[in-house]
Design a protein around this motif. Structure first.
Motif, PDB file in Angstrom:
ATOM      1  N   ARG A   1      45.740  11.269  23.027  1.00 36.12           N
ATOM      2  CA  ARG A   1      45.640  10.455  21.479  1.00 36.12           C
ATOM      3  C   ARG A   1      44.279  10.425  21.255  1.00 36.12           C
ATOM      4  NH1 ARG A   1      50.202   7.976  22.349  1.00 36.12           N
ATOM      5  NH2 ARG A   1      49.055   5.887  21.770  1.00 36.12           N
ATOM      6  N   TYR A   2      44.087   9.531  22.054  1.00 34.63           N
ATOM      7  CA  TYR A   2      41.977   9.439  21.324  1.00 34.63           C
ATOM      8  C   TYR A   2      41.618  10.033  21.282  1.00 34.63           C
ATOM      9  CZ  TYR A   2      38.091   6.614  22.160  1.00 34.63           C
ATOM     10  OH  TYR A   2      36.875   6.431  21.969  1.00 34.63           O
ATOM     11  N   ALA A   3      41.087  10.968  22.156  1.00 40.32           N
ATOM     12  CA  ALA A   3      40.196  12.422  22.215  1.00 40.32           C
ATOM     13  C   ALA A   3      40.296  12.486  21.158  1.00 40.32           C
ATOM     14  CB  ALA A   3      40.147  12.752  23.534  1.00 40.32           C
ATOM     15  N   ALA A   4      41.378  13.120  20.514  1.00 38.69           N
ATOM     16  CA  ALA A   4      42.712  14.365  19.106  1.00 38.69           C
ATOM     17  C   ALA A   4      41.875  13.118  18.366  1.00 38.69           C
ATOM     18  CB  ALA A   4      43.617  14.161  19.485  1.00 38.69           C
ATOM     19  N   VAL A   5      41.957  11.900  17.823  1.00 40.38           N
ATOM     20  CA  VAL A   5      41.606  11.022  17.115  1.00 40.38           C
ATOM     21  C   VAL A   5      40.083  11.083  16.446  1.00 40.38           C
ATOM     22  CG1 VAL A   5      41.606   8.955  15.849  1.00 40.38           C
ATOM     23  CG2 VAL A   5      44.065  10.172  16.934  1.00 40.38           C
ATOM     24  N   SER A   6      39.446  10.917  17.575  1.00 41.91           N
ATOM     25  CA  SER A   6      38.247  11.065  18.108  1.00 41.91           C
ATOM     26  C   SER A   6      37.405  12.359  17.132  1.00 41.91           C
ATOM     27  CB  SER A   6      37.622  10.966  19.364  1.00 41.91           C
ATOM     28  OG  SER A   6      38.562   9.120  19.247  1.00 41.91           O
ATOM     29  N   GLN A   7      37.933  13.159  17.854  1.00 39.99           N
ATOM     30  CA  GLN A   7      37.115  14.919  17.286  1.00 39.99           C
ATOM     31  C   GLN A   7      36.902  14.780  16.123  1.00 39.99           C
ATOM     32  OE1 GLN A   7      36.722  17.211  19.077  1.00 39.99           O
ATOM     33  NE2 GLN A   7      36.581  17.514  21.168  1.00 39.99           N
ATOM     34  N   LEU A   8      38.122  13.640  15.398  1.00 40.87           N
ATOM     35  CA  LEU A   8      38.371  14.797  13.579  1.00 40.87           C
ATOM     36  C   LEU A   8      37.146  13.724  13.047  1.00 40.87           C
ATOM     37  CD1 LEU A   8      42.150  13.792  13.194  1.00 40.87           C
ATOM     38  CD2 LEU A   8      41.088  15.858  12.831  1.00 40.87           C
ATOM     39  N   SER A   9      36.572  13.329  13.677  1.00 35.89           N
ATOM     40  CA  SER A   9      34.924  12.515  13.062  1.00 35.89           C
ATOM     41  C   SER A   9      34.192  13.937  12.752  1.00 35.89           C
ATOM     42  CB  SER A   9      34.445  11.928  14.276  1.00 35.89           C
ATOM     43  OG  SER A   9      35.260  10.577  13.852  1.00 35.89           O
ATOM     44  N   THR A  10      34.598  14.870  13.397  1.00 33.69           N
ATOM     45  CA  THR A  10      33.873  16.144  13.287  1.00 33.69           C
ATOM     46  C   THR A  10      34.583  17.270  13.051  1.00 33.69           C
ATOM     47  OG1 THR A  10      33.936  16.683  15.103  1.00 33.69           O
ATOM     48  CG2 THR A  10      31.836  15.602  14.746  1.00 33.69           C
ATOM     49  N   VAL A  11      35.298  17.780  13.338  1.00 32.38           N
ATOM     50  CA  VAL A  11      36.364  18.934  12.940  1.00 32.38           C
ATOM     51  C   VAL A  11      36.801  18.780  12.182  1.00 32.38           C
ATOM     52  CG1 VAL A  11      36.502  19.683  15.421  1.00 32.38           C
ATOM     53  CG2 VAL A  11      38.192  18.286  14.499  1.00 32.38           C
ATOM     54  N   GLY A  12      36.994  17.522  11.450  1.00 25.04           N
ATOM     55  CA  GLY A  12      38.322  16.933  10.166  1.00 25.04           C
ATOM     56  C   GLY A  12      37.723  17.345   8.757  1.00 25.04           C
ATOM     57  N   GLU A  13      36.393  17.720   9.050  1.00 24.56           N
ATOM     58  CA  GLU A  13      35.739  19.024   7.609  1.00 24.56           C
ATOM     59  C   GLU A  13      36.382  20.081   7.303  1.00 24.56           C
ATOM     60  OE1 GLU A  13      33.506  17.061   5.768  1.00 24.56           O
ATOM     61  OE2 GLU A  13      33.033  15.418   6.679  1.00 24.56           O
ATOM     62  N   ALA A  14      37.395  20.443   8.334  1.00 23.78           N
ATOM     63  CA  ALA A  14      37.869  21.338   7.836  1.00 23.78           C
ATOM     64  C   ALA A  14      39.342  21.356   7.367  1.00 23.78           C
ATOM     65  CB  ALA A  14      37.992  22.103   9.464  1.00 23.78           C
ATOM     66  N   ASP A  15      39.917  20.158   6.630  1.00 26.96           N
ATOM     67  CA  ASP A  15      40.178  19.661   6.252  1.00 26.96           C
ATOM     68  C   ASP A  15      40.648  18.504   5.852  1.00 26.96           C
ATOM     69  OD1 ASP A  15      42.804  19.165   4.726  1.00 26.96           O
ATOM     70  OD2 ASP A  15      44.713  20.591   5.104  1.00 26.96           O
ATOM     71  N   ARG A  16      39.904  17.900   4.972  1.00 26.67           N
ATOM     72  CA  ARG A  16      39.770  16.692   4.574  1.00 26.67           C
ATOM     73  C   ARG A  16      40.574  15.792   3.992  1.00 26.67           C
ATOM     74  NH1 ARG A  16      34.573  14.327   3.639  1.00 26.67           N
ATOM     75  NH2 ARG A  16      35.781  13.097   2.626  1.00 26.67           N
ATOM     76  N   GLU A  17      42.088  17.048   2.918  1.00 25.34           N
ATOM     77  CA  GLU A  17      42.796  16.027   3.278  1.00 25.34           C
ATOM     78  C   GLU A  17      43.771  15.720   4.457  1.00 25.34           C
ATOM     79  OE1 GLU A  17      45.655  13.921   0.762  1.00 25.34           O
ATOM     80  OE2 GLU A  17      43.161  14.458  -0.399  1.00 25.34           O
ATOM     81  N   GLN A  18      44.365  16.996   5.300  1.00 25.39           N
ATOM     82  CA  GLN A  18      45.068  16.356   5.979  1.00 25.39           C
ATOM     83  C   GLN A  18      44.304  15.369   6.655  1.00 25.39           C
ATOM     84  OE1 GLN A  18      47.631  17.162   6.269  1.00 25.39           O
ATOM     85  NE2 GLN A  18      48.813  16.966   8.172  1.00 25.39           N
ATOM     86  N   SER A  19      43.282  14.950   6.748  1.00 22.43           N
ATOM     87  CA  SER A  19      42.712  14.295   7.702  1.00 22.43           C
ATOM     88  C   SER A  19      43.437  12.703   7.673  1.00 22.43           C
ATOM     89  CB  SER A  19      40.773  14.840   7.771  1.00 22.43           C
ATOM     90  OG  SER A  19      40.766  15.827   8.018  1.00 22.43           O
ATOM     91  N   LEU A  20      42.846  12.745   6.580  1.00 23.62           N
ATOM     92  CA  LEU A  20      42.922  11.838   5.198  1.00 23.62           C
ATOM     93  C   LEU A  20      44.391  10.729   6.425  1.00 23.62           C
ATOM     94  CD1 LEU A  20      42.323   9.091   3.853  1.00 23.62           C
ATOM     95  CD2 LEU A  20      42.778  10.736   2.213  1.00 23.62           C
ATOM     96  N   GLN A  21      45.129  12.226   5.946  1.00 19.76           N
ATOM     97  CA  GLN A  21      46.520  11.427   5.928  1.00 19.76           C
ATOM     98  C   GLN A  21      47.138  11.013   7.666  1.00 19.76           C
ATOM     99  OE1 GLN A  21      47.918  10.205   3.781  1.00 19.76           O
ATOM    100  NE2 GLN A  21      46.825  11.753   1.999  1.00 19.76           N
ATOM    101  N   ILE A  22      46.689  11.661   8.109  1.00 17.28           N
ATOM    102  CA  ILE A  22      46.361  11.872   9.988  1.00 17.28           C
ATOM    103  C   ILE A  22      45.799  10.121  10.430  1.00 17.28           C
ATOM    104  CG2 ILE A  22      45.937  12.994  12.574  1.00 17.28           C
ATOM    105  CD1 ILE A  22      45.756  15.203  10.967  1.00 17.28           C
ATOM    106  N   LEU A  23      44.388   9.890   9.606  1.00 14.99           N
ATOM    107  CA  LEU A  23      43.469   9.020  10.201  1.00 14.99           C
ATOM    108  C   LEU A  23      44.393   7.515   9.735  1.00 14.99           C
ATOM    109  CD1 LEU A  23      40.156  10.074   9.383  1.00 14.99           C
ATOM    110  CD2 LEU A  23      41.418   9.781  11.769  1.00 14.99           C
ATOM    111  N   ARG A  24      44.980   7.776   8.524  1.00 12.65           N
ATOM    112  CA  ARG A  24      45.850   6.519   8.288  1.00 12.65           C
ATOM    113  C   ARG A  24      46.530   6.050   8.858  1.00 12.65           C
ATOM    114  NH1 ARG A  24      45.801   8.199   1.330  1.00 12.65           N
ATOM    115  NH2 ARG A  24      44.291   6.431   0.267  1.00 12.65           N
TER     116      ARG A  24
END
Length: 227
Positions: free
Chosen positions: A51-74
């Motif tokens: 989980r930690y590795a996956a959430v950490s990766q959103l810092s870069t790959v999250g640009e592919a879907d910012r809206e969904q990244s926002l929901q996940i990170l929240r």
């Protein structure tokens, strides 16, 4: 062996958490648009390291879907049971400049006594660049944890709001040298002038820790050169 979406997916589907962890780390080698959908299912993995590795990766790959990244990170910031994962979510919010999540960061800071999470939130506020952070960073300057205070000083410098200058003056005599060092750096970034700044830099320039003294001297020299 070449890394392909198929080879990575095979690892991600494994029941062995070590394989899944390898798969998550390999996602950075794929195009973000390909990697992002694969990460979505791993932010709730039963293994905290995955989980930690996956959430950490959103810092870069999250640009592919910012809206969904926002929901996940929240969601991970509020609901993950592990502080490390919450901290990674805070980092991701700052890295992606998701200012919509500023209230979530503020709430999370107020709801935790865990210094690691507090530090991650404070550190990410400078990167986030939201002017609303000034009051929270002022609160963090009074933390009993050196690392939180140091992170707050750095973030104030990154925000660039000159209202922060006077907030830094009391930390010229902070017992932790790293805090004092960051005060000198923040004053440089803020480009502040005036008698109060000059007095603070003069004091820091005589600091017994060489790194602090040099940073203050460089800041003072730069301000005179711009004058």
């Amino acid at each position: 062996m070449s890394v392909t979406p198929e080879s990575v997916q095979q690892l991600l589907d494994s029941e062995n958490y070590g394989d899944r962890l390898r798969g998550v780390n390999m996602l950075r080698l794929l195009d973000p648009a390909v990697a992002f959908p694969k990460i979505e299912g791993l932010v709730n993995d039963g293994n905290v390291r995955v989980r930690y590795a996956a959430v950490s990766q959103l810092s870069t790959v999250g640009e592919a879907d910012r809206e969904q990244s926002l929901q996940i990170l929240r969601d991970r910031l509020e609901n993950d049971p592990e502080i490390d994962v919450k901290a990674a979510a805070a980092d991701g919010i700052g890295a992606l400049h998701l200012t919509e999540a500023y209230p979530d960061l503020e709430q999370a800071y107020g709801n935790t006594q865990e210094w690691l999470l507090q530090m991650s939130i404070v550190a990410t506020l400078g990167e986030l660049g939201d002017p609303r952070a000034l009051s929270l960073l002022q609160q963090a300057l009074d933390s009993s944890t050196d690392l939180v205070r140091a992170a707050a000083v750095s973030s104030l410098g990154e925000l660039g709001n000159t209202e922060a200058v006077e907030l830094l003056f009391p930390l010229v005599d902070d017992p932790d040298w790293q805090v004092r060092h960051r005060v000198a750096q923040a004053l440089h970034r803020l480009g502040a002038e005036g008698e109060g700044v000059k007095s603070a830099l003069n004091r820091l320039a005589q600091d017994p820790v060489e790194q602090v003294a040099i940073a203050a001297q460089n800041t003072y020299s730069a301000s005179r050169g711009n004058g």
